[in-house]
Design a protein around this motif. Sequence first.
Motif, short mmCIF file in Angstrom:
data_model
loop_
_atom_site.label_atom_id
_atom_site.label_comp_id
_atom_site.label_asym_id
_atom_site.label_seq_id
_atom_site.Cartn_x
_atom_site.Cartn_y
_atom_site.Cartn_z
N ASN A 31 0.83 -1.21 0.00
CA ASN A 31 0.00 0.00 0.00
C ASN A 31 0.87 1.25 0.00
O ASN A 31 0.57 2.22 -0.71
CB ASN A 31 -0.93 0.01 1.21
N SER A 32 1.92 1.26 0.77
CA SER A 32 2.82 2.40 0.82
C SER A 32 3.47 2.63 -0.54
O SER A 32 3.59 3.76 -1.01
CB SER A 32 3.89 2.18 1.89
N SER A 33 3.87 1.56 -1.18
CA SER A 33 4.45 1.66 -2.52
C SER A 33 3.44 2.18 -3.53
O SER A 33 3.76 3.03 -4.38
CB SER A 33 4.98 0.29 -2.95
N SER A 34 2.21 1.71 -3.43
CA SER A 34 1.15 2.17 -4.35
C SER A 34 0.84 3.64 -4.14
O SER A 34 0.59 4.37 -5.10
CB SER A 34 -0.12 1.35 -4.14
N VAL A 35 0.87 4.10 -2.90
CA VAL A 35 0.62 5.51 -2.61
C VAL A 35 1.68 6.38 -3.29
O VAL A 35 1.36 7.40 -3.89
CB VAL A 35 0.57 5.76 -1.09
N LYS A 36 2.92 5.95 -3.20
CA LYS A 36 4.00 6.72 -3.84
C LYS A 36 3.83 6.72 -5.36
O LYS A 36 4.04 7.75 -6.02
CB LYS A 36 5.35 6.15 -3.45
N THR A 41 2.24 9.89 -10.20
CA THR A 41 1.37 9.97 -11.37
C THR A 41 0.48 11.20 -11.32
O THR A 41 0.40 11.97 -12.30
CB THR A 41 0.49 8.70 -11.47
N VAL A 42 -0.17 11.42 -10.21
CA VAL A 42 -1.10 12.55 -10.08
C VAL A 42 -0.35 13.88 -10.12
O VAL A 42 -0.75 14.81 -10.83
CB VAL A 42 -1.94 12.42 -8.78
N VAL A 43 0.75 13.97 -9.40
CA VAL A 43 1.52 15.21 -9.37
C VAL A 43 2.10 15.52 -10.75
O VAL A 43 2.06 16.67 -11.20
CB VAL A 43 2.63 15.14 -8.29
N PHE A 70 0.88 12.06 1.33
CA PHE A 70 1.85 12.02 2.42
C PHE A 70 1.19 11.47 3.69
O PHE A 70 1.74 10.58 4.35
CB PHE A 70 2.42 13.42 2.67
N VAL A 71 0.02 11.98 4.02
CA VAL A 71 -0.70 11.52 5.21
C VAL A 71 -1.04 10.04 5.09
O VAL A 71 -0.87 9.26 6.05
CB VAL A 71 -1.97 12.37 5.44
N LEU A 72 -1.49 9.63 3.93
CA LEU A 72 -1.84 8.22 3.72
C LEU A 72 -0.61 7.33 3.81
O LEU A 72 -0.65 6.26 4.42
CB LEU A 72 -2.53 8.06 2.35
#
Length: 152
Positions: A31-36, A41-43, A70-72
């Motif tokens: 999940n942490s890797s997916s968030v990054k 992608t979004v940024v 970042f929070v997630l």
Amino acid sequence: MPDSSEYDLNSTAVQTHLQIYQNILARMANNSSSVKTWCVTVVSAILVLLIEREEPSALPLAAVPVVLFFVLDVYYLSLEKRFRCSYNQFVKELHGGNEGAGVRMFEVLPDSRVVSSIFGSVFSISVLPFYALIFIIFCLVGGWFEFENPTV
């Protein structure tokens, strides 16, 4: 409940319990890797649109997803750390390192130290440099807007 001396380290119950913890830890890391990945992608998409449309005033608005990611990411990392602590505590109790405490089989809960875990996750080497780099990129893009479109 039987005490820790009654559990065989190679029993199916112990191995299954440890596997449950390992699966949770793997999911948190994934999940942490997916968030990054989503953050990049979004940024990137937002920055490309801002540069293409020459809208420097929307740059602070583009920082909102970064803060949310970042929070997630901090949440997932802190949860992973808490589960890792519970895993280590289970193994310690299983080996009799904690006298008088019984092994809680199939009670899979994260450690109770929430605040210290979150604080440690904010300043983690896997989180802070990544989001600091994104912040630097935002500053560079903001500087590029100022350089390309000076207000004289």
